[in-house]
Design a protein around this motif. Structure first.
Motif, short mmCIF file in Angstrom:
data_model
loop_
_atom_site.label_atom_id
_atom_site.label_comp_id
_atom_site.label_asym_id
_atom_site.label_seq_id
_atom_site.Cartn_x
_atom_site.Cartn_y
_atom_site.Cartn_z
N ALA A 74 9.67 2.03 -4.90
CA ALA A 74 9.64 1.91 -3.44
C ALA A 74 10.76 2.75 -2.82
CB ALA A 74 9.77 0.45 -3.01
N GLY A 75 11.93 2.74 -3.47
CA GLY A 75 13.03 3.55 -2.97
C GLY A 75 12.70 5.04 -2.97
N THR A 76 11.98 5.49 -3.99
CA THR A 76 11.53 6.88 -4.05
C THR A 76 10.58 7.18 -2.91
OG1 THR A 76 11.76 6.86 -6.45
CG2 THR A 76 10.37 8.59 -5.50
N ALA A 77 9.67 6.26 -2.65
CA ALA A 77 8.71 6.45 -1.56
C ALA A 77 9.41 6.48 -0.20
CB ALA A 77 7.66 5.35 -1.60
N VAL A 78 10.42 5.63 -0.03
CA VAL A 78 11.18 5.62 1.22
C VAL A 78 11.90 6.96 1.40
CG1 VAL A 78 13.16 4.60 2.42
CG2 VAL A 78 11.48 3.12 1.33
N ALA A 79 12.47 7.48 0.32
CA ALA A 79 13.16 8.77 0.39
C ALA A 79 12.19 9.89 0.77
CB ALA A 79 13.84 9.08 -0.93
N LEU A 80 10.99 9.86 0.22
CA LEU A 80 9.98 10.87 0.55
C LEU A 80 9.63 10.78 2.03
CD1 LEU A 80 7.89 13.04 -0.26
CD2 LEU A 80 6.32 11.16 -0.73
N TYR A 81 9.40 9.58 2.51
CA TYR A 81 9.06 9.36 3.92
C TYR A 81 10.21 9.81 4.83
CZ TYR A 81 8.51 6.76 8.29
OH TYR A 81 8.45 6.41 9.60
N ALA A 82 11.42 9.42 4.47
CA ALA A 82 12.58 9.73 5.31
C ALA A 82 12.88 11.23 5.34
CB ALA A 82 13.80 8.97 4.82
N SER A 83 12.57 11.94 4.27
CA SER A 83 12.88 13.36 4.22
C SER A 83 11.81 14.23 4.86
CB SER A 83 13.11 13.81 2.77
OG SER A 83 11.91 13.70 2.04
N ARG A 91 5.21 12.58 14.51
CA ARG A 91 4.22 11.77 15.26
C ARG A 91 4.06 10.40 14.63
NH1 ARG A 91 1.24 16.51 15.11
NH2 ARG A 91 -0.25 15.61 13.66
N LEU A 92 4.02 10.35 13.31
CA LEU A 92 3.86 9.07 12.61
C LEU A 92 5.05 8.15 12.89
CD1 LEU A 92 2.01 7.63 10.47
CD2 LEU A 92 3.67 8.40 8.79
N ARG A 93 6.25 8.70 12.85
CA ARG A 93 7.44 7.89 13.13
C ARG A 93 7.44 7.38 14.57
NH1 ARG A 93 10.30 11.94 10.07
NH2 ARG A 93 10.67 11.10 8.01
N LYS A 94 7.04 8.23 15.50
CA LYS A 94 7.02 7.81 16.91
C LYS A 94 6.03 6.68 17.13
CE LYS A 94 8.48 12.05 19.21
NZ LYS A 94 8.06 13.15 20.07
N LYS A 95 4.88 6.75 16.47
CA LYS A 95 3.83 5.76 16.72
C LYS A 95 3.97 4.50 15.88
CE LYS A 95 -1.09 5.54 17.51
NZ LYS A 95 -2.34 6.29 17.54
N PHE A 96 4.42 4.64 14.63
CA PHE A 96 4.39 3.50 13.70
C PHE A 96 5.73 3.17 13.06
CE2 PHE A 96 0.03 5.32 13.42
CZ PHE A 96 -0.66 4.23 13.93
N ALA A 97 6.82 3.65 13.58
CA ALA A 97 8.12 3.46 12.93
C ALA A 97 8.44 1.99 12.66
CB ALA A 97 9.23 4.09 13.76
N ARG A 98 8.22 1.14 13.64
CA ARG A 98 8.55 -0.28 13.48
C ARG A 98 7.68 -0.93 12.40
NH1 ARG A 98 7.05 -5.17 15.68
NH2 ARG A 98 5.41 -4.27 16.91
N VAL A 99 6.40 -0.62 12.38
CA VAL A 99 5.48 -1.19 11.39
C VAL A 99 5.83 -0.70 9.99
CG1 VAL A 99 3.07 -1.20 10.63
CG2 VAL A 99 3.60 -1.46 13.05
N ASN A 156 0.95 6.46 -0.41
CA ASN A 156 -0.17 7.36 -0.14
C ASN A 156 -0.03 7.98 1.25
OD1 ASN A 156 -2.66 8.64 -0.74
ND2 ASN A 156 -3.71 7.10 0.49
N MET A 157 0.37 7.15 2.22
CA MET A 157 0.59 7.65 3.57
C MET A 157 1.71 8.69 3.59
SD MET A 157 2.81 6.55 6.68
CE MET A 157 3.83 5.83 5.49
#
Length: 192
Positions: A74-83, A91-99, A156-157
């Motif tokens: 999960a930490g690897t996936a978070v790093a991929l998303y954050a980078s 756009r994804l962060r603006k719309k779904f960041a909280r979720v 996957n997202m």
């Protein structure tokens, strides 16, 4: 996290599930309760009935290790998303960041709880004990399975966003980077 324009039943279910991390816990409780009912009512389906105490301790330890491994993934996936910094990621962060943030925190915190439950099951396991430690282990395993399913959805997202942004990136230079190996006799682009 599916676009609200999605009209299929599967899309609505996926959208609801992805937006509500506590649904995972409700599913765990439902499956766990059903299994307890089956065991009590029919006397079948006990988890690990063939194993003795040392074997169960090994299984509980492996369960805690597996949950820790999933949390690392999960930490690897978070790093991929954050980078990710392309237009789709923005756009994804603006719309779904909280979720998305709520889902990541849910995955990590419940996997920690599951690993701690496995360790707790190890501490109360004894030859003379009731099956309480086995029930604790089963509950923690169900947590791990449901949170892993959520992790796969988010990973996957994140991969899809990263791939989409990479495909849309405007390549400004066709030069071969200096660090790439070259065929014998091939000069670097900068020498040309």
């Amino acid at each position: 996290m599916v676009d609200e324009g999605e009209e299929s039943v599967g899309g609505r279910v996926l959208n609801f599930w992805s937006n509500h991390p506590l649904v995972d816990l409700a599913a765990v409780v439902a499956v766990f309760g059903l299994h307890i009912w089956i065991v009590v009512k029919f006397g079948i389906g006990k988890m690990l009935p063939w194993s003795d105490s040392p074997q169960r301790l090994s299984v509980y330890g492996a369960g805690a290790g597996m949950m820790s491994l999933i949390a690392g993934f999960a930490g690897t996936a978070v790093a991929l998303y954050a980078s990710s910094s392309g237009p789709m990621a923005v756009r994804l962060r603006k719309k779904f960041a909280r979720v998305i943030r709520r889902s990541w925190v849910s995955i990590l915190s419940w996997l920690l709880a599951g690993a701690l439950l496995c360790i707790f099951a190890m501490t109360i396991e004894s030859k003379d004990s009731s099956n309480f430690s086995q029930w604790i282990f089963e509950f923690s395993s169900l947590i791990a399975v449901t949170k892993f399913a959520r992790l796969i959805l988010l990973f996957n997202m994140a991969l899809g966003v990263s791939d989409s942004d990479a495909a849309k990136a405007d390549v400004k230079s066709k030069k071969t980077p200096q660090w790439l190996p070259r065929a014998p006799g091939q000069s670097s682009d900068q020498e040309k």
